[in-house]
Write a protein that holds these residues in place. Sequence first.
Motif, PDB file in Angstrom:
ATOM      1  N   ALA A 238       4.315  -8.210   2.312  1.00  0.00           N
ATOM      2  CA  ALA A 238       5.344  -8.256   1.269  1.00  0.00           C
ATOM      3  C   ALA A 238       4.803  -7.814  -0.087  1.00  0.00           C
ATOM      4  O   ALA A 238       5.584  -7.485  -0.983  1.00  0.00           O
ATOM      5  CB  ALA A 238       5.924  -9.661   1.164  1.00  0.00           C
ATOM      6  N   ILE A 239       3.482  -7.806  -0.247  1.00  0.00           N
ATOM      7  CA  ILE A 239       2.885  -7.447  -1.539  1.00  0.00           C
ATOM      8  C   ILE A 239       3.296  -6.041  -1.948  1.00  0.00           C
ATOM      9  O   ILE A 239       3.670  -5.799  -3.094  1.00  0.00           O
ATOM     10  CB  ILE A 239       1.350  -7.576  -1.491  1.00  0.00           C
ATOM     11  CG1 ILE A 239       0.962  -9.044  -1.300  1.00  0.00           C
ATOM     12  CG2 ILE A 239       0.710  -7.000  -2.752  1.00  0.00           C
ATOM     13  CD1 ILE A 239      -0.501  -9.251  -0.974  1.00  0.00           C
ATOM     14  N   PHE A 240       3.235  -5.099  -1.013  1.00  0.00           N
ATOM     15  CA  PHE A 240       3.583  -3.709  -1.309  1.00  0.00           C
ATOM     16  C   PHE A 240       5.006  -3.611  -1.851  1.00  0.00           C
ATOM     17  O   PHE A 240       5.244  -3.009  -2.898  1.00  0.00           O
ATOM     18  CB  PHE A 240       3.403  -2.861  -0.048  1.00  0.00           C
ATOM     19  CG  PHE A 240       3.656  -1.396  -0.258  1.00  0.00           C
ATOM     20  CD1 PHE A 240       2.738  -0.610  -0.925  1.00  0.00           C
ATOM     21  CD2 PHE A 240       4.810  -0.803   0.229  1.00  0.00           C
ATOM     22  CE1 PHE A 240       2.965   0.745  -1.113  1.00  0.00           C
ATOM     23  CE2 PHE A 240       5.047   0.553   0.053  1.00  0.00           C
ATOM     24  CZ  PHE A 240       4.122   1.325  -0.628  1.00  0.00           C
ATOM     25  N   GLY A 241       5.942  -4.234  -1.163  1.00  0.00           N
ATOM     26  CA  GLY A 241       7.340  -4.206  -1.607  1.00  0.00           C
ATOM     27  C   GLY A 241       7.533  -4.887  -2.953  1.00  0.00           C
ATOM     28  O   GLY A 241       8.280  -4.403  -3.806  1.00  0.00           O
ATOM     29  N   ARG A 242       6.835  -6.011  -3.144  1.00  0.00           N
ATOM     30  CA  ARG A 242       6.936  -6.723  -4.414  1.00  0.00           C
ATOM     31  C   ARG A 242       6.391  -5.850  -5.542  1.00  0.00           C
ATOM     32  O   ARG A 242       6.968  -5.773  -6.625  1.00  0.00           O
ATOM     33  CB  ARG A 242       6.149  -8.038  -4.351  1.00  0.00           C
ATOM     34  CG  ARG A 242       6.310  -8.895  -5.609  1.00  0.00           C
ATOM     35  CD  ARG A 242       5.195  -9.914  -5.758  1.00  0.00           C
ATOM     36  NE  ARG A 242       3.918  -9.332  -6.113  1.00  0.00           N
ATOM     37  CZ  ARG A 242       3.545  -8.991  -7.355  1.00  0.00           C
ATOM     38  NH1 ARG A 242       4.375  -9.153  -8.362  1.00  0.00           N
ATOM     39  NH2 ARG A 242       2.365  -8.475  -7.579  1.00  0.00           N
ATOM     40  N   ASN A 243       5.281  -5.163  -5.280  1.00  0.00           N
ATOM     41  CA  ASN A 243       4.695  -4.283  -6.295  1.00  0.00           C
ATOM     42  C   ASN A 243       5.638  -3.150  -6.664  1.00  0.00           C
ATOM     43  O   ASN A 243       5.789  -2.803  -7.834  1.00  0.00           O
ATOM     44  CB  ASN A 243       3.358  -3.723  -5.820  1.00  0.00           C
ATOM     45  CG  ASN A 243       2.264  -4.760  -5.800  1.00  0.00           C
ATOM     46  OD1 ASN A 243       2.411  -5.856  -6.341  1.00  0.00           O
ATOM     47  ND2 ASN A 243       1.159  -4.432  -5.156  1.00  0.00           N
TER      48      ASN A 243
END
Length: 187
Positions: free
Chosen positions: A158-163
Amino acid sequence: MPACNETVIAHTRLWLEKAVIGLNLCPFAKAPYVKGLVRISVSRAKHLDGFLEDLDRELQLIGSTPPDKIETTLLVCPGLFGDFLVFNDMLDSADRAVADNHLEGVIQIAPFHPDFRFEGTEAGDITNYTNRSPYPTLHLIRESSISKAAEAFPDAEAIFGRNMALLEQIGQQGWDDLQIPRGPHHK
């Protein structure tokens, strides 16, 4: 006139502090950074062969040093790879260097570049800035660190999408307000 090593390191630290840690682009970066376990090494190579030799040295160093001394390494190359496509083409050689140093399954490489561009995006797309650094940089990451981080943050995907969402929210102006220096060969 190329920036001296101290300036390159200072710019890289600023990027880490303001973007990577400051925007929480990598939730795993703060702990090793504040503990002084992030090595920043500057390559002054003028040709690919020289850079790959520098990469070999850094891989051997991190591979032979315990994580409580060096958790991760940033190999910064301010004088080479001004063109992102040339840098991107070099990544296959960098991955071969990991294998040649018997570090497959031990070290991964993450690329950062002032003009980084994800496949299928426009050059000016703000989401590319998740991987934009002041200078061409290879992040040498211990796979054991990635595993520990994944345990601590089970939804790491989810980090990629949050970024991406964060960068779209702050926009170009928000990024520019961070005042992260860019190497002299980049826009």
